[in-house]
Design a protein around this motif. Structure first.
Motif, PDB file in Angstrom:
ATOM      1  N   MET A  31       0.792  -5.454   6.118  1.00 55.41           N
ATOM      2  CA  MET A  31       1.917  -5.413   7.044  1.00 55.41           C
ATOM      3  C   MET A  31       3.122  -4.812   6.345  1.00 55.41           C
ATOM      4  SD  MET A  31       3.760  -8.600   8.965  1.00 55.41           S
ATOM      5  CE  MET A  31       4.222  -9.315   7.385  1.00 55.41           C
ATOM      6  N   GLU A  32       3.767  -3.884   7.009  1.00 56.25           N
ATOM      7  CA  GLU A  32       4.985  -3.287   6.490  1.00 56.25           C
ATOM      8  C   GLU A  32       6.093  -3.484   7.517  1.00 56.25           C
ATOM      9  OE1 GLU A  32       3.792   0.754   5.981  1.00 56.25           O
ATOM     10  OE2 GLU A  32       2.928   0.424   3.994  1.00 56.25           O
ATOM     11  N   THR A  33       7.232  -4.004   7.095  1.00 56.79           N
ATOM     12  CA  THR A  33       8.349  -4.220   8.011  1.00 56.79           C
ATOM     13  C   THR A  33       9.625  -3.633   7.426  1.00 56.79           C
ATOM     14  OG1 THR A  33       8.942  -6.361   7.046  1.00 56.79           O
ATOM     15  CG2 THR A  33       7.329  -6.372   8.838  1.00 56.79           C
ATOM     16  N   THR A  34      10.474  -3.142   8.300  1.00 54.22           N
ATOM     17  CA  THR A  34      11.801  -2.684   7.902  1.00 54.22           C
ATOM     18  C   THR A  34      12.819  -3.377   8.798  1.00 54.22           C
ATOM     19  OG1 THR A  34      10.974  -0.530   7.191  1.00 54.22           O
ATOM     20  CG2 THR A  34      13.329  -0.716   7.603  1.00 54.22           C
ATOM     21  N   ILE A  35      13.687  -4.158   8.182  1.00 52.69           N
ATOM     22  CA  ILE A  35      14.698  -4.930   8.903  1.00 52.69           C
ATOM     23  C   ILE A  35      16.050  -4.622   8.281  1.00 52.69           C
ATOM     24  CG2 ILE A  35      15.481  -7.221   9.604  1.00 52.69           C
ATOM     25  CD1 ILE A  35      12.612  -8.188   9.235  1.00 52.69           C
ATOM     26  N   GLY A  36      16.955  -4.089   9.082  1.00 55.31           N
ATOM     27  CA  GLY A  36      18.282  -3.776   8.563  1.00 55.31           C
ATOM     28  C   GLY A  36      18.261  -2.822   7.379  1.00 55.31           C
ATOM     29  N   GLY A  37      17.318  -1.893   7.384  1.00 50.40           N
ATOM     30  CA  GLY A  37      17.230  -0.927   6.305  1.00 50.40           C
ATOM     31  C   GLY A  37      16.449  -1.399   5.095  1.00 50.40           C
ATOM     32  N   GLN A  38      16.030  -2.657   5.063  1.00 51.26           N
ATOM     33  CA  GLN A  38      15.256  -3.206   3.956  1.00 51.26           C
ATOM     34  C   GLN A  38      13.772  -3.259   4.334  1.00 51.26           C
ATOM     35  OE1 GLN A  38      16.349  -4.054   0.899  1.00 51.26           O
ATOM     36  NE2 GLN A  38      18.448  -3.488   1.392  1.00 51.26           N
ATOM     37  N   THR A  39      12.941  -2.649   3.498  1.00 51.87           N
ATOM     38  CA  THR A  39      11.511  -2.585   3.772  1.00 51.87           C
ATOM     39  C   THR A  39      10.755  -3.599   2.929  1.00 51.87           C
ATOM     40  OG1 THR A  39      11.624  -0.233   4.354  1.00 51.87           O
ATOM     41  CG2 THR A  39       9.462  -1.110   3.747  1.00 51.87           C
ATOM     42  N   SER A  40       9.842  -4.307   3.559  1.00 52.98           N
ATOM     43  CA  SER A  40       8.980  -5.273   2.875  1.00 52.98           C
ATOM     44  C   SER A  40       7.522  -4.920   3.177  1.00 52.98           C
ATOM     45  CB  SER A  40       9.269  -6.702   3.343  1.00 52.98           C
ATOM     46  OG  SER A  40      10.615  -7.055   3.088  1.00 52.98           O
ATOM     47  N   THR A  41       6.673  -5.112   2.189  1.00 57.06           N
ATOM     48  CA  THR A  41       5.247  -4.836   2.350  1.00 57.06           C
ATOM     49  C   THR A  41       4.448  -6.034   1.880  1.00 57.06           C
ATOM     50  OG1 THR A  41       5.578  -2.466   1.990  1.00 57.06           O
ATOM     51  CG2 THR A  41       3.342  -3.314   1.740  1.00 57.06           C
ATOM     52  N   TYR A  42       3.470  -6.427   2.677  1.00 59.18           N
ATOM     53  CA  TYR A  42       2.541  -7.500   2.328  1.00 59.18           C
ATOM     54  C   TYR A  42       1.132  -6.924   2.394  1.00 59.18           C
ATOM     55  CZ  TYR A  42       6.596 -10.313   3.581  1.00 59.18           C
ATOM     56  OH  TYR A  42       7.859 -10.833   3.665  1.00 59.18           O
ATOM     57  N   MET A  43       0.395  -7.040   1.302  1.00 57.86           N
ATOM     58  CA  MET A  43      -0.971  -6.531   1.247  1.00 57.86           C
ATOM     59  C   MET A  43      -1.895  -7.654   0.809  1.00 57.86           C
ATOM     60  SD  MET A  43      -3.118  -3.940   1.433  1.00 57.86           S
ATOM     61  CE  MET A  43      -4.748  -3.535   0.812  1.00 57.86           C
ATOM     62  N   PHE A  44      -2.886  -7.986   1.644  1.00 55.84           N
ATOM     63  CA  PHE A  44      -3.870  -9.013   1.315  1.00 55.84           C
ATOM     64  C   PHE A  44      -5.086  -8.286   0.743  1.00 55.84           C
ATOM     65  CE2 PHE A  44      -1.110 -10.662   4.586  1.00 55.84           C
ATOM     66  CZ  PHE A  44      -0.762 -11.909   4.075  1.00 55.84           C
ATOM     67  N   LYS A  45      -5.013  -7.997  -0.537  1.00 58.55           N
ATOM     68  CA  LYS A  45      -5.998  -7.151  -1.200  1.00 58.55           C
ATOM     69  C   LYS A  45      -7.261  -7.931  -1.542  1.00 58.55           C
ATOM     70  CE  LYS A  45      -6.278  -3.945  -5.130  1.00 58.55           C
ATOM     71  NZ  LYS A  45      -5.543  -3.423  -6.315  1.00 58.55           N
ATOM     72  N   ASP A  46      -8.383  -7.208  -1.554  1.00 58.35           N
ATOM     73  CA  ASP A  46      -9.683  -7.801  -1.909  1.00 58.35           C
ATOM     74  C   ASP A  46     -10.005  -9.021  -1.061  1.00 58.35           C
ATOM     75  OD1 ASP A  46      -9.933  -5.854  -3.839  1.00 58.35           O
ATOM     76  OD2 ASP A  46      -9.274  -7.122  -5.485  1.00 58.35           O
ATOM     77  N   LEU A  47      -9.567  -9.031   0.165  1.00 58.16           N
ATOM     78  CA  LEU A  47      -9.827 -10.176   1.043  1.00 58.16           C
ATOM     79  C   LEU A  47     -11.319 -10.308   1.301  1.00 58.16           C
ATOM     80  CD1 LEU A  47      -8.930 -12.421   2.984  1.00 58.16           C
ATOM     81  CD2 LEU A  47      -8.649 -10.653   4.747  1.00 58.16           C
ATOM     82  N   SER A  48     -11.849 -11.494   1.032  1.00 61.33           N
ATOM     83  CA  SER A  48     -13.251 -11.783   1.297  1.00 61.33           C
ATOM     84  C   SER A  48     -13.355 -13.150   1.956  1.00 61.33           C
ATOM     85  CB  SER A  48     -14.084 -11.751   0.009  1.00 61.33           C
ATOM     86  OG  SER A  48     -13.629 -12.735  -0.907  1.00 61.33           O
TER      87      SER A  48
END
Length: 338
Positions: A285-302
């Motif tokens: 998930m990637e979000t940009t709020i008020g010019g600030q970008t945040s990224t969440y990656m659930f890597k190697d999900l099993s």
């Protein structure tokens, strides 16, 4: 993460410019025609690589008579580019020798999944005329029924009842990157980050904190149930009225998984969700709020891969059991670690 307002967003996906007319070959036969004019060429002694990209309608990983070609797909190799014609065929004019031929999958229609495991091929073109292996793709059922792709409400599933999973959570917020690894099995959870491991054993009512620097493990009783934010609970965070604003933009491969990509843009908020097609789980998930970008990656999900051995305390650790001192151990508040 619970406090974040997850706003779905649309992000404009830039498509590659279509190849110019001189880059399109038009062989007439059902098999690649090496005598046709190549779409592009490399300087020097030229060799021809021909091939076919087809719709693997029965999903058996091979070309069968009657299966149609996929037109308009870009193929590259040795600085040359070609686009498949109406039969799914392409011709590349290369300089000979060893050439790596690659399908630009961003030029495929949405919902296609590779079935032949050969979208990249390394070929010997020194003979002057080389035929690449047939390359097959099939459409997912959800993509076929939904036209351009499944609607967001169809792709996203609430799987918060999952009880056995593992992933590496990679977060980027306000220019700061963090990574942690998480194991969950039934009522047990293990969280590892920055030289520390937190063990949460709800069934036994104990919690442990291990520091690798000191090789010490402190174990204490717990009384509160911990709530874990994960890819399986993100669906709960999405406002129902945001579904109508969500647009399907394509299918891609991410971390070894086929994912559906959905975007929405609203004033001051944008976000992109990547949903694992097989499970309906949000894996990025990637979000940009008020010019600030945040990224969440659930890597190697099993899913279903965690065992009791994953919760074993580190061998040789010095263990201090605060439960042996009665109330002196106190109760841990897991909200501090969410």
């Amino acid at each position: 993460m619970k406090r974040l307002l997850f706003i779905l967003a649309t992000v404009l996906i830039l498509l590659l410019a279509s190849a110019c007319n001189s880059n399109t070959a038009s062989p007439q036969s059902s098999a690649p025609n090496n005598s046709a004019s190549p779409s592009t060429g490399a300087s020097g002694d030229e060799a021809i690589i021909s091939g076919r990209i087809f719709s693997d309608d029965n999903n058996n990983g091979m070309f069968d008579n009657g299966e149609p070609g996929i037109s308009g797909v870009t193929v590259t190799g040795d600085n040359a580019t070609a686009t498949t014609d109406g039969n799914g065929e392409f011709l590349l004019s290369v300089s000979g020798g060893t050439v790596t031929v690659t399908v630009d999958e961003s030029t495929l229609g949405a919902g296609y999944i590779l079935t032949t495991d050969n979208s990249t091929q390394t070929l010997d073109a020194s003979g002057g005329g080389t035929v690449a292996e047939d390359i097959g793709y099939t459409m997912t059922e959800s993509s076929e029924t939904a036209g351009n792709g499944p609607e967001f409400s169809q792709a996203l599933q609430n799987t918060s009842d999952m009880t056995n999973y593992h992933f590496i959570l990679e977060m980027s917020m306000a220019g700061m990157d963090n990574s942690s690894e998480i194991w969950v099995m039934d009522n047990n959870m293990k969280f590892a980050a920055e030289g520390q491991i937190i063990y949460y054993n709800q069934s036994e009512g104990t919690m442990g904190i291990y520091a690798s620097e000191t090789n010490q493990l402190i174990v204490s009783p717990i009384t509160e149930t911990a709530e874990m934010e994960s890819p399986f609970t993100l669906a709960d965070e999405i406002e129902a009225d945001a579904y109508d604003e969500t647009q399907y933009v394509g299918t891609e491969e991410l971390d070894g998984k086929t994912v559906y990509v959905y975007n929405t843009t609203v004033p001051e908020f944008t976000a992109t969700y990547y949903i694992w097609a097989d499970t309906g789980i949000i894996v990025k998930m990637e979000t940009t709020i008020g010019g600030q970008t945040s990224t969440y990656m659930f890597k190697d999900l099993s899913i279903g891969t965690v065992t009791e051995a994953d919760f074993a305390y580190p061998a040789g650790a010095e263990i201090l059991d605060l439960g042996a001192f009665g109330d002196m151990g106190g109760d841990f508040d897991m909200s501090e670690f969410e």
